[in-house]
Design an enzyme around this catalytic site. Sequence first.
Site, short mmCIF file in Angstrom:
data_model
loop_
_atom_site.label_atom_id
_atom_site.label_comp_id
_atom_site.label_asym_id
_atom_site.label_seq_id
_atom_site.Cartn_x
_atom_site.Cartn_y
_atom_site.Cartn_z
N ARG A 265 0.80 -1.23 0.00
CA ARG A 265 0.00 0.00 0.00
C ARG A 265 0.83 1.27 0.00
O ARG A 265 0.58 2.19 -0.78
CB ARG A 265 -0.91 0.06 1.24
CG ARG A 265 -2.25 -0.56 1.07
CD ARG A 265 -2.67 -1.15 2.38
NE ARG A 265 -1.70 -2.15 2.73
CZ ARG A 265 -1.75 -3.42 2.27
NH1 ARG A 265 -2.75 -3.79 1.54
NH2 ARG A 265 -0.81 -4.29 2.56
N THR A 266 1.78 1.36 0.92
CA THR A 266 2.45 2.64 1.11
C THR A 266 3.26 3.01 -0.14
O THR A 266 3.14 4.11 -0.68
CB THR A 266 3.35 2.59 2.36
OG1 THR A 266 2.59 2.07 3.43
CG2 THR A 266 3.87 3.96 2.71
N LYS B 107 25.50 -3.51 -0.49
CA LYS B 107 26.98 -3.46 -0.52
C LYS B 107 27.52 -2.70 0.69
O LYS B 107 28.71 -2.44 0.78
CB LYS B 107 27.44 -2.75 -1.79
CG LYS B 107 26.96 -3.38 -3.07
CD LYS B 107 27.38 -2.50 -4.26
CE LYS B 107 26.43 -2.65 -5.42
NZ LYS B 107 26.55 -1.51 -6.36
N ARG C 297 11.02 3.92 3.66
CA ARG C 297 10.66 2.92 4.67
C ARG C 297 11.92 2.15 5.03
O ARG C 297 12.68 1.73 4.14
CB ARG C 297 9.60 1.96 4.15
CG ARG C 297 9.40 0.78 5.10
CD ARG C 297 8.20 -0.04 4.77
NE ARG C 297 6.98 0.70 5.04
CZ ARG C 297 5.77 0.16 4.96
NH1 ARG C 297 5.63 -1.10 4.63
NH2 ARG C 297 4.71 0.88 5.22
N HIS D 268 4.62 5.77 11.65
CA HIS D 268 4.17 5.62 10.26
C HIS D 268 3.22 6.79 9.99
O HIS D 268 2.00 6.62 9.90
CB HIS D 268 3.47 4.27 10.10
CG HIS D 268 3.23 3.84 8.68
ND1 HIS D 268 3.33 4.69 7.60
CD2 HIS D 268 2.87 2.62 8.18
CE1 HIS D 268 3.05 4.01 6.49
NE2 HIS D 268 2.77 2.76 6.82
N1 CP Z 1 -0.36 -0.02 5.77
C1 CP Z 1 0.85 -0.31 5.25
O1 CP Z 1 1.85 0.29 5.64
O2 CP Z 1 0.84 -1.28 4.31
P1 CP Z 1 2.12 -1.76 3.49
O3 CP Z 1 3.05 -2.40 4.47
O4 CP Z 1 1.60 -2.70 2.45
O5 CP Z 1 2.75 -0.53 2.90
#
Ligand code: CP
Length: 307
Positions: A51-52, A80, A101, A129
């Site tokens: 999603r993100t 590396k 992320r 998040h």
């Molecule tokens: N909600 C969320 O962070 O989903 P993903 O891990 O798929 O990005």
Amino acid sequence: MRHLLNPLDFSVEEIDDLLALARDIEQNLPGYAHVCDGKKLATLFYEPSTRTRLSFEAAMLNLGGNVLGFSSANSSSAAKGESVADTIRMISCYADICAMRHPKEGAAFVAAQKAQIPVINAGDGGHQHPTQTLTDLMTIRSMKGRLDNLTVGFCGDLKFGRTVHSLINAMVRYPNVKFILISPPELRIPDNIRDDVLIANNVPFEEVGNLDDALGQLDILYMTRVQKERFFNEEDYIRLKDCYILDKKKMKLAKEDMYVLHPLPRVNEISVEVDDDPRAAYFKQAQYGVYVRMALIMRLLEVQKPC
Ligand code: CP
């Protein structure tokens, strides 16, 4: 230059403005098709995501911009041994904004120290998040018409669930919000959230183990997955993974206007039979993630709304 590393980086007023922009984008999507022409978003994903990452990419493409990046540490020079600090210096030469992320808490903060472009924290370990929080706030406002005067239940892995930590941080700023924290003892909310966020802000909360007893009190139920990837011991994960399963029978205990959110991915914690319940808001929530990320990109790039 601004970053979004933590939900508190934006004031309540700024979040209100951002949600209003996201709502306008939802209603007038084609009108935003060229506001980021020529701009580039880098998606630096050292951890898996559906999603993100894809909603960030869809957001930038919807705005007329372009996207570059990687979707695993192994397909970047991190494999590396390159540091986040060095990587972000490079990315600053290639893109106008980036979403990162990373499995380590604080990685996006380190990146922001070295970046010449806005950095968006797309999840750092079990910490925060913030763009999921913006998505959650848009969903709650859309479903309930408000962000105040709510009883919100968080259920499942409250220890490792960064979306829970971020949303609590954001929601304590709204009046008359109460939390019911539903988890097994091993997955309780971390002390820093309980003491430094809830108690420090005099926010009413209860910690309970039983979902059924809490359901009837809730305006929002925020279900979470038990975060396998953050467990040190597989036996503990197996013991805890199915500790809560929301099904049709349990939904009968909830109010008619209680909405179910989940950041997704779901494993077993919401039975698929709940998906058809009009109170299941989690797929709509994922859709809102695109609009809210479009609004965020526009704000951080200081792009104006089309006339
Ligand atoms: N909600 C969320 O962070 O989903 P993903 O891990 O798929 O990005």
